[in-house]
Design a protein around this motif. Structure first.
Motif, mmCIF file in Angstrom:
data_model
loop_
_atom_site.group_PDB
_atom_site.id
_atom_site.type_symbol
_atom_site.label_atom_id
_atom_site.label_comp_id
_atom_site.label_asym_id
_atom_site.label_seq_id
_atom_site.Cartn_x
_atom_site.Cartn_y
_atom_site.Cartn_z
ATOM 1 N N ASP A 56 36.690 39.573 47.773
ATOM 2 C CA ASP A 56 37.453 38.785 48.747
ATOM 3 C C ASP A 56 36.655 37.694 49.461
ATOM 4 N N HIS A 57 35.331 37.905 49.674
ATOM 5 C CA HIS A 57 34.608 36.864 50.425
ATOM 6 C C HIS A 57 34.463 35.583 49.607
ATOM 7 N N ASP A 60 38.260 31.991 48.169
ATOM 8 C CA ASP A 60 38.531 30.547 48.264
ATOM 9 C C ASP A 60 38.072 29.810 47.010
ATOM 10 N N GLU A 61 36.954 30.251 46.447
ATOM 11 C CA GLU A 61 36.443 29.566 45.247
ATOM 12 C C GLU A 61 37.380 29.795 44.062
ATOM 13 N N MET A 62 37.896 31.006 43.937
ATOM 14 C CA MET A 62 38.849 31.284 42.847
ATOM 15 C C MET A 62 40.106 30.430 43.032
ATOM 16 N N ILE A 63 40.612 30.385 44.249
ATOM 17 C CA ILE A 63 41.847 29.631 44.498
ATOM 18 C C ILE A 63 41.613 28.147 44.240
ATOM 19 N N SER A 64 40.427 27.657 44.631
ATOM 20 C CA SER A 64 40.096 26.250 44.373
ATOM 21 C C SER A 64 40.104 25.953 42.870
ATOM 22 N N VAL A 79 48.039 40.329 36.430
ATOM 23 C CA VAL A 79 47.636 41.563 35.758
ATOM 24 C C VAL A 79 46.481 42.150 36.565
ATOM 25 N N ALA A 80 46.642 43.396 37.007
ATOM 26 C CA ALA A 80 45.568 44.072 37.741
ATOM 27 C C ALA A 80 45.012 45.166 36.838
ATOM 28 N N SER A 88 39.893 43.346 42.745
ATOM 29 C CA SER A 88 41.230 43.411 43.361
ATOM 30 C C SER A 88 41.289 42.938 44.804
ATOM 31 N N SER A 89 40.123 42.719 45.435
ATOM 32 C CA SER A 89 40.212 42.497 46.887
ATOM 33 C C SER A 89 40.710 41.107 47.276
ATOM 34 N N SER A 90 40.989 40.234 46.294
ATOM 35 C CA SER A 90 41.653 38.960 46.622
ATOM 36 C C SER A 90 43.126 38.997 46.255
ATOM 37 N N LEU A 91 43.583 40.156 45.788
ATOM 38 C CA LEU A 91 44.984 40.260 45.357
ATOM 39 C C LEU A 91 45.936 39.939 46.506
ATOM 40 N N SER A 92 45.600 40.411 47.703
ATOM 41 C CA SER A 92 46.517 40.163 48.830
ATOM 42 C C SER A 92 46.610 38.665 49.146
#
Ligand SMILES: Cc1cc2nc3c(=O)[nH]c(=O)nc-3n(C[C@H](O)[C@H](O)[C@H](O)COP(=O)(O)O)c2cc1C
Ligand SMILES: [Fe+2]
Ligand SMILES: [Fe+2]
Length: 405
Positions: A56-57, A60-64, A79-80, A88-92
């Motif tokens: 999760d930390h 932002d880089e994945m979303i970018s 797909v999880a 999984s911690s960026s799933l939310s």
């Protein structure tokens, strides 16, 4: 998002959108001196599909990276493959942007994800529970799911993209390696790093490894690329990592002996060095591994391929040093197969270090090949001769070991 993170197209309309964790040095107590990566993948089809997320930390880089290809709010399917938070911690974050996205996961993964992410609204997410044989039509492409229980958690699965013959293997076949390269043909240490990863994470799970290899064979799956959850992607001869897994899971070894020890005032260390002398006098490779001067993840990697180990354990307060005790407890959990061992060490009065190590190794299923050598305070000439002879006998056992190639 303004960030300058870009995806890598790994096949037509399929993108790596993961993150590289250059600064990771400790992965749940596993030393990762070369960092790691968390690999997510985006498939552009009639249904836009994201495979796995990242720690999760670094979300932002994945979303970018996703944004450079498509508006992340347009993701239809997620797909999880695995519950563990590194995937999984960026799933939310993703679900917040996509209230209507559907999540594909095993039953256990669905339950586990909600146990982690209930406070983030997991119970209201739209899950589709899948199992081996379930196929998901994305439009031009099809995903097939393969459950891989205990590889390495009960919830784990892998996902196969039929048309492109890509296996999204999550925690299988990876390496903890941060690299600016994405593919195995661009680096020269992929196999070596994969063996360290296997030894430290998958060593206890040789049966599930064989089960996966069997399933792949039964489903008649051709694999052109293995898109791992960590490290680099296997696109050049992906069969090499499957062959290596078969070898590691079957416990194949090379003739060498590891001398693993700790010492307070140097007596056990003197013994250890002379055991090494004995081993090398027979032309067999030996490694001297001090437990507070070497990363345990590296020692574990060496154990994967060594048929014989010698443990040097001093005595403190009627028992072993915490390094020896901790290491042997760690090793017990990894359930190494077909290993043989002997123990030695120095003590001052009642002893205890050697006895502890022998009993811990026995509980691990390691075969103790002879009674431990215990010497009082400093080793004399006779003691060191006994250590050299121990090394010679261990070398003979290693050279005769039947499990090597
Ligand atoms: C803090 C401390 C506690 C010790 N406790 C014990 C003990 O409980 N029983 C024993 O047999 N020796 C004990 N010893 C003695 C050591 O085992 C002995 O000095 C031995 O030679 C150390 O081997 P090394 O030089 O490989 O550390 C202790 C030594 C130290 C420094
Ligand atoms: Fe995992
Ligand atoms: Fe992982």
């Amino acid at each position: 998002m303004e960030d300058e993170y870009y995806p890598v197209e790994i096949s037509e309309n399929i993108y790596w959108v993961g993150v590289i964790d250059w600064n990771l040095r400790d992965f749940h107590a596993y030393a990762t001196p070369k960092g790691s990566s968390y690999n997510s993948y985006l498939i552009l089809d009639d249904k836009i599909t994201l495979i796995d997320t990242v720690k999760d930390h670094l979300a932002d880089e994945m979303i970018s990276r996703i944004e450079k290809v498509v508006d992340p709010a347009k993701i239809d399917y997620v797909v999880a493959n695995h519950v563990e938070p590194d995937h999984s911690s960026s799933l939310s974050r993703v679900m917040k942007m996509n209230q209507n996205a559907k999540i594909f996961a095993t039953k256990r993964a669905k339950d586990g994800l909600c146990q982690y992410y209930r406070p983030y609204g997991c119970d209201s997410w739209d899950f589709e529970v899948v199992d081996t044989g379930y196929e998901l039509d994305l439009g031009k492409r099809t995903l097939a799911f393969i459950e891989t229980p205990m590889l390495h958690w009960p919830d784990s699965m892998q996902t196969y993209l039929k048309e492109d013959r890509i296996l999204f293997s999550n925690d299988g076949f990876g390496q903890h390696l941060a690299s600016s390269h994405r593919f195995n043909d661009e680096v020269d240490n992929a196999l070596e790093e994969a063996s360290e990863y296997y030894a430290n994470i998958l060593m206890p799970f040789s049966k599930p490894v064989f089960n996966l290899l069997e399933k792949v064979e039964k489903l008649n799956i051709e694999i052109d690329m293995i898109a791992t959850g960590h490290g680099i992607i296997w696109r050049d001869n992906p069969g090499q990592i499957i062959d290596a897994y078969r070898k590691w899971a079957s416990g194949e070894t090379v003739p060498k002996v590891l001398v693993i020890y700790d010492s307070m005032w140097g007596s056990t260390e003197k013994m250890a060095k002379v055991v090494v002398e004995g081993i090398t006098s027979k032309g067999i490779e030996a490694q001297l591994l001090h437990l507070r001067k070497n990363e345990w993840s590296m020692i574990i990697r060496e154990i994967l391929e060594a048929p014989v180990i010698a443990i040097g354990s001093t005595t403190i307060n009627n028992g072993p040093l915490h390094s020896v005790a901790g290491f042997l407890t760690h090793l017990k959990g990894l359930r190494p197969k077909n290993k043989k061992a002997a123990v030695f060490g120095s003590y001052g009065w009642g002893g205890g270090g050697v006895k502890f190590a022998e009993s811990e190794l026995e509980n691990t299923g390691v075969e103790i090949v002879e009674k431990g050598i215990q010497i009082k305070f400093g080793p004399d000439k006779e003691d060191l001769k006994a250590c050299r002879e121990l090394g010679i006998r261990l070398a003979d056992i290693a050279s005769l070991d039947q499990t090597r190639t």
